[in-house]
Design a protein around this motif. Structure first.
Motif, mmCIF file in Angstrom:
data_model
loop_
_atom_site.group_PDB
_atom_site.id
_atom_site.type_symbol
_atom_site.label_atom_id
_atom_site.label_comp_id
_atom_site.label_asym_id
_atom_site.label_seq_id
_atom_site.Cartn_x
_atom_site.Cartn_y
_atom_site.Cartn_z
ATOM 1 N N GLY A 146 105.764 -46.453 -14.029
ATOM 2 C CA GLY A 146 107.494 -47.140 -15.153
ATOM 3 C C GLY A 146 108.066 -46.406 -14.719
ATOM 4 O O GLY A 146 108.283 -45.757 -14.908
ATOM 5 N N ALA A 147 109.517 -46.913 -15.792
ATOM 6 C CA ALA A 147 111.339 -45.846 -15.061
ATOM 7 C C ALA A 147 110.328 -44.806 -16.365
ATOM 8 O O ALA A 147 110.385 -45.375 -17.905
ATOM 9 N N GLY B 247 109.087 -45.231 -10.500
ATOM 10 C CA GLY B 247 109.693 -46.084 -11.530
ATOM 11 C C GLY B 247 110.916 -44.558 -11.667
ATOM 12 O O GLY B 247 110.436 -43.796 -11.435
ATOM 13 N N ALA B 248 112.420 -45.605 -11.799
ATOM 14 C CA ALA B 248 113.408 -44.429 -11.952
ATOM 15 C C ALA B 248 113.939 -43.401 -13.334
ATOM 16 O O ALA B 248 112.908 -43.572 -14.042
ATOM 17 N N THR C 65 102.150 -49.901 -24.487
ATOM 18 C CA THR C 65 102.648 -50.652 -25.091
ATOM 19 C C THR C 65 102.395 -50.909 -26.627
ATOM 20 O O THR C 65 103.174 -51.991 -27.680
ATOM 21 N N THR D 15 102.384 -48.828 -9.297
ATOM 22 C CA THR D 15 102.757 -48.840 -9.823
ATOM 23 C C THR D 15 103.841 -47.561 -11.321
ATOM 24 O O THR D 15 102.552 -47.806 -12.241
ATOM 25 N N ALA E 265 112.222 -43.916 -6.526
ATOM 26 C CA ALA E 265 113.324 -43.992 -7.136
ATOM 27 C C ALA E 265 114.451 -43.830 -7.367
ATOM 28 O O ALA E 265 113.687 -42.087 -7.595
ATOM 29 N N PRO E 266 115.769 -43.592 -7.957
ATOM 30 C CA PRO E 266 116.539 -42.562 -8.320
ATOM 31 C C PRO E 266 116.595 -41.969 -9.722
ATOM 32 O O PRO E 266 115.451 -42.462 -10.903
ATOM 33 N N ALA F 31 102.837 -46.558 -17.763
ATOM 34 C CA ALA F 31 104.194 -46.142 -18.273
ATOM 35 C C ALA F 31 104.306 -45.375 -18.941
ATOM 36 O O ALA F 31 102.559 -45.096 -19.692
HETATM 37 C C1 LIG Z 1 107.080 -50.443 -16.063
HETATM 38 C C2 LIG Z 1 107.255 -51.789 -15.376
HETATM 39 C C3 LIG Z 1 107.060 -52.345 -13.371
HETATM 40 C C4 LIG Z 1 106.614 -52.693 -16.383
HETATM 41 O O1 LIG Z 1 107.560 -54.315 -16.204
HETATM 42 P P1 LIG Z 1 107.046 -55.674 -16.311
HETATM 43 O O2 LIG Z 1 105.319 -55.609 -16.263
HETATM 44 O O3 LIG Z 1 108.080 -57.041 -15.496
HETATM 45 O O4 LIG Z 1 106.725 -55.584 -17.817
HETATM 46 P P2 LIG Z 1 107.673 -56.208 -19.112
HETATM 47 O O5 LIG Z 1 109.404 -55.638 -19.105
HETATM 48 O O6 LIG Z 1 107.602 -57.615 -19.376
HETATM 49 O O7 LIG Z 1 107.555 -55.387 -20.184
HETATM 50 C C5 LIG Z 1 106.023 -55.092 -20.750
HETATM 51 C C6 LIG Z 1 106.071 -53.943 -22.285
HETATM 52 O O8 LIG Z 1 105.782 -53.292 -20.935
HETATM 53 C C7 LIG Z 1 107.303 -52.472 -21.539
HETATM 54 N N1 LIG Z 1 108.340 -51.435 -20.738
HETATM 55 C C8 LIG Z 1 108.123 -52.015 -20.072
HETATM 56 N N2 LIG Z 1 108.493 -50.914 -18.670
HETATM 57 C C9 LIG Z 1 108.744 -49.437 -20.029
HETATM 58 C C10 LIG Z 1 109.026 -47.891 -19.047
HETATM 59 N N3 LIG Z 1 109.403 -47.938 -18.162
HETATM 60 N N4 LIG Z 1 108.094 -47.629 -20.545
HETATM 61 C C11 LIG Z 1 107.643 -47.695 -21.447
HETATM 62 N N5 LIG Z 1 107.103 -49.233 -21.759
HETATM 63 C C12 LIG Z 1 107.824 -50.077 -20.774
HETATM 64 C C13 LIG Z 1 107.965 -52.665 -22.851
HETATM 65 O O9 LIG Z 1 108.741 -53.241 -23.814
HETATM 66 C C14 LIG Z 1 106.727 -53.919 -22.724
HETATM 67 O O10 LIG Z 1 106.217 -54.088 -23.726
HETATM 68 P P3 LIG Z 1 106.269 -54.833 -25.279
HETATM 69 O O11 LIG Z 1 104.697 -55.943 -25.025
HETATM 70 O O12 LIG Z 1 105.467 -54.218 -27.036
HETATM 71 O O13 LIG Z 1 107.755 -55.352 -25.227
HETATM 72 C C15 LIG Z 1 108.848 -51.705 -15.170
HETATM 73 O O14 LIG Z 1 109.153 -52.350 -16.930
HETATM 74 C C16 LIG Z 1 109.870 -50.513 -14.347
HETATM 75 O O15 LIG Z 1 109.695 -49.755 -15.470
HETATM 76 N N6 LIG Z 1 109.855 -50.994 -13.341
HETATM 77 C C17 LIG Z 1 109.625 -50.131 -12.506
HETATM 78 C C18 LIG Z 1 111.913 -50.587 -12.369
HETATM 79 C C19 LIG Z 1 112.141 -49.410 -11.433
HETATM 80 O O16 LIG Z 1 112.286 -47.800 -11.670
HETATM 81 N N7 LIG Z 1 112.423 -49.893 -10.258
HETATM 82 C C20 LIG Z 1 113.594 -48.717 -8.981
HETATM 83 C C21 LIG Z 1 114.992 -49.825 -9.360
HETATM 84 S S1 LIG Z 1 116.022 -48.686 -8.424
#
Ligand SMILES: CC(C)(COP(=O)(O)OP(=O)(O)OC[C@H]1O[C@@H](n2cnc3c(N)ncnc32)[C@H](O)[C@@H]1OP(=O)(O)O)[C@@H](O)C(=O)NCCC(=O)NCCS
Length: 216
Positions: A188-189, A170-171, A215, A186, A152-153, A204
């Protein structure tokens, strides 16, 4: 000009935001005679993805005179993989490289990849089929990115990192050198990965840990 040297018409399949990024890079790359888009969503047909890039129905795309090439511009990794298999009759998969990306001469890039603006793909790096290296990502020397993965970016992969099939990095995340990210995993960003990430897992945080722990 013999047919084999003709530039193909590129069909960018996927008329959403990611499709716009792919079509823009394709237009700038001058590797294609023309760029059109297509999508299964009938609501997009007859419109334009970008100025001068019409959105055709799949039937209209299939009727374009050859040579044709196809780029599947769908961000979701396994959907992108499955659509590529379904669209094989439209034409061969095309890789798109934005002219503002830096790809080492010794890097190996399989068909169907998208390498966008400001990316670096280092010496001896390998990208499998359908890999996305998104804006500003660094895939350093000797990295091996398996098919249908998405870097990702703003990602920074240190040297010799391995990314498994259809994984999402992730980004803005950073991966230290020699580590392995498993298939369908995956990261996480914004994460910083300090150890191998198992197949199918979602990690993440800084340092990266399983999401449930990150988390807690
Ligand atoms: C990590 C990831 C996959 C989790 O997605 P998800 O399973 O839908 O998780 P949710 O959004 O429901 O969040 C769940 C918990 O994780 C936390 N969380 C989500 N993403 C996080 C991250 N990147 N880093 C730290 N914590 C993260 C949330 O705050 C939440 O915490 P809580 O339970 O205390 O409220 C997603 O957030 C992510 O980072 N995806 C990468 C996106 C990306 O970069 N895409 C490319 C676009 S071009």
């Amino acid at each position: 000009m013999p047919a084999s040297f003709e530039k193909p018409v590129l069909i960018v399949f996927g008329a959403g935001g990611h499709g716009r990024v792919a079509a823009d890079a394709a237009l700038l790359s001058s590797a294609f005679a023309r760029v059109v888009a297509s999508d299964r969503n009938a609501a997009t047909w007859g419109g334009e993805l970008l100025p001068g890039v019409p959105v055709l129905s799949p039937d209209e795309a299939a009727a374009l005179p050859g040579p044709r090439a196809v780029h599947v511009a769908i961000g979701h990794n396994t959907i992108r993989r499955d659509e590529a298999a379904r669209l094989a009759s439209l034409g061969p998969l095309a890789t798109i490289v934005h002219p503002a990306a830096s790809v080492a001469a010794s890097a190996r890039v399989a068909p169907g990849c998208l390498i966008t603006a400001q990316c670096v793909v280092g010496p001896m790096a390998e990208l499998g089929e359908g890999v996305i290296v998104n804006h500003g990502a660094v895939v350093d020397h000797d990295c091996r990115i398996a098919a249908w993965a998405h870097v990702a970016p703003g990602v920074n992969l240190g040297g010799a990192v391995q990314v498994g099939e259809a994984a999402l990095v992730g980004a803005g995340s950073t991966v230290l050198r020699n580590l392995r990210i498993g298939a369908l995993a995956t990261l996480g960003a914004g994460a910083v990965l300090l150890q191998d990430l198992p197949d199918g897992a979602a990690w993440a945080g800084v340092p990266a840990r399983p999401l449930s722990q990150a988390t807690a």
